[in-house]
Scaffold this motif. Structure first.
Motif, short mmCIF file in Angstrom:
data_model
loop_
_atom_site.label_atom_id
_atom_site.label_comp_id
_atom_site.label_asym_id
_atom_site.label_seq_id
_atom_site.Cartn_x
_atom_site.Cartn_y
_atom_site.Cartn_z
N GLN A 57 36.53 27.85 36.99
CA GLN A 57 36.65 29.13 37.66
C GLN A 57 37.56 30.01 36.81
N CYS A 58 37.12 31.26 36.64
CA CYS A 58 37.88 32.24 35.87
C CYS A 58 38.19 33.42 36.78
N TRP A 59 39.39 33.95 36.69
CA TRP A 59 39.76 35.15 37.41
C TRP A 59 39.91 36.27 36.39
N LEU A 60 39.26 37.41 36.65
CA LEU A 60 39.34 38.58 35.78
C LEU A 60 39.98 39.74 36.53
N ASN A 61 40.94 40.35 35.90
CA ASN A 61 41.62 41.51 36.47
C ASN A 61 40.68 42.71 36.42
N LEU A 62 40.54 43.40 37.55
CA LEU A 62 39.73 44.62 37.56
C LEU A 62 40.54 45.78 36.98
N PRO A 63 39.86 46.73 36.32
CA PRO A 63 40.58 47.92 35.85
C PRO A 63 41.21 48.66 37.04
N LYS A 64 42.32 49.31 36.80
CA LYS A 64 43.07 50.00 37.86
C LYS A 64 42.17 50.89 38.70
N LYS A 65 41.26 51.62 38.08
CA LYS A 65 40.41 52.56 38.80
C LYS A 65 39.41 51.87 39.75
N HIS A 66 39.21 50.55 39.60
CA HIS A 66 38.26 49.82 40.47
C HIS A 66 38.94 48.84 41.43
N LYS A 67 40.25 48.73 41.38
CA LYS A 67 40.94 47.74 42.22
C LYS A 67 40.74 47.95 43.71
N MET A 68 40.51 49.19 44.15
CA MET A 68 40.35 49.45 45.59
C MET A 68 38.93 49.84 45.95
N ASP A 69 37.96 49.54 45.07
CA ASP A 69 36.56 49.78 45.40
C ASP A 69 36.18 48.95 46.62
N PRO A 70 35.18 49.40 47.40
CA PRO A 70 34.78 48.61 48.58
C PRO A 70 34.17 47.28 48.18
#
Length: 108
Positions: free
Chosen positions: A95-108
């Motif tokens: 399992q890999c965790w990838l950080n979302l870009p700041k502009k997408h962190k609160m996308d639905p």
């Protein structure tokens, strides 16, 4: 010797890579990961051997089998349950965790 940890700038967007070591379980022995939250990241699960169930708070559910890959975007938040109710047998995966870009962190 000395240890040195990488900085966020050196590893971003990778937050974690975790191996589910190759092991054979008796029915009901594998605890899985009961309901828990994620937010602001993607999780990618690659099942190499065995199978594992998955369901999330958006109503998605299914079983990952050997060779399957699941990509889940948590963004503004999701809860999920993975690997519980394992029927027994050999399991191995990553399992890999990838950080979302700041502009997408609160996308639905």
């Amino acid at each position: 010797g000395s240890s040195q940890f990488a900085t966020n700038e050196e590893t971003d967007p990778f937050l974690m890579l975790d191996e589910l070591p190759k092991k054979t379980f008796k029915p009901g022995e594998f605890p899985g990961a009961p309901w828990h939250p994620h937010r602001g990241m993607d999780t990618i699960m690659l099942m190499l051997k065995g199978e594992g169930s998955h369901e999330d708070s958006m109503g998605n559910k299914g079983t990952l089998k050997a060779g399957d890959c699941q990509w889940m975007t948590a963004a503004s938040g999701i809860e999920h349950n993975e690997g519980t109710g394992h029927p027994g047998g050999e399991m191995h995966g990553f399992q890999c965790w990838l950080n979302l870009p700041k502009k997408h962190k609160m996308d639905p």
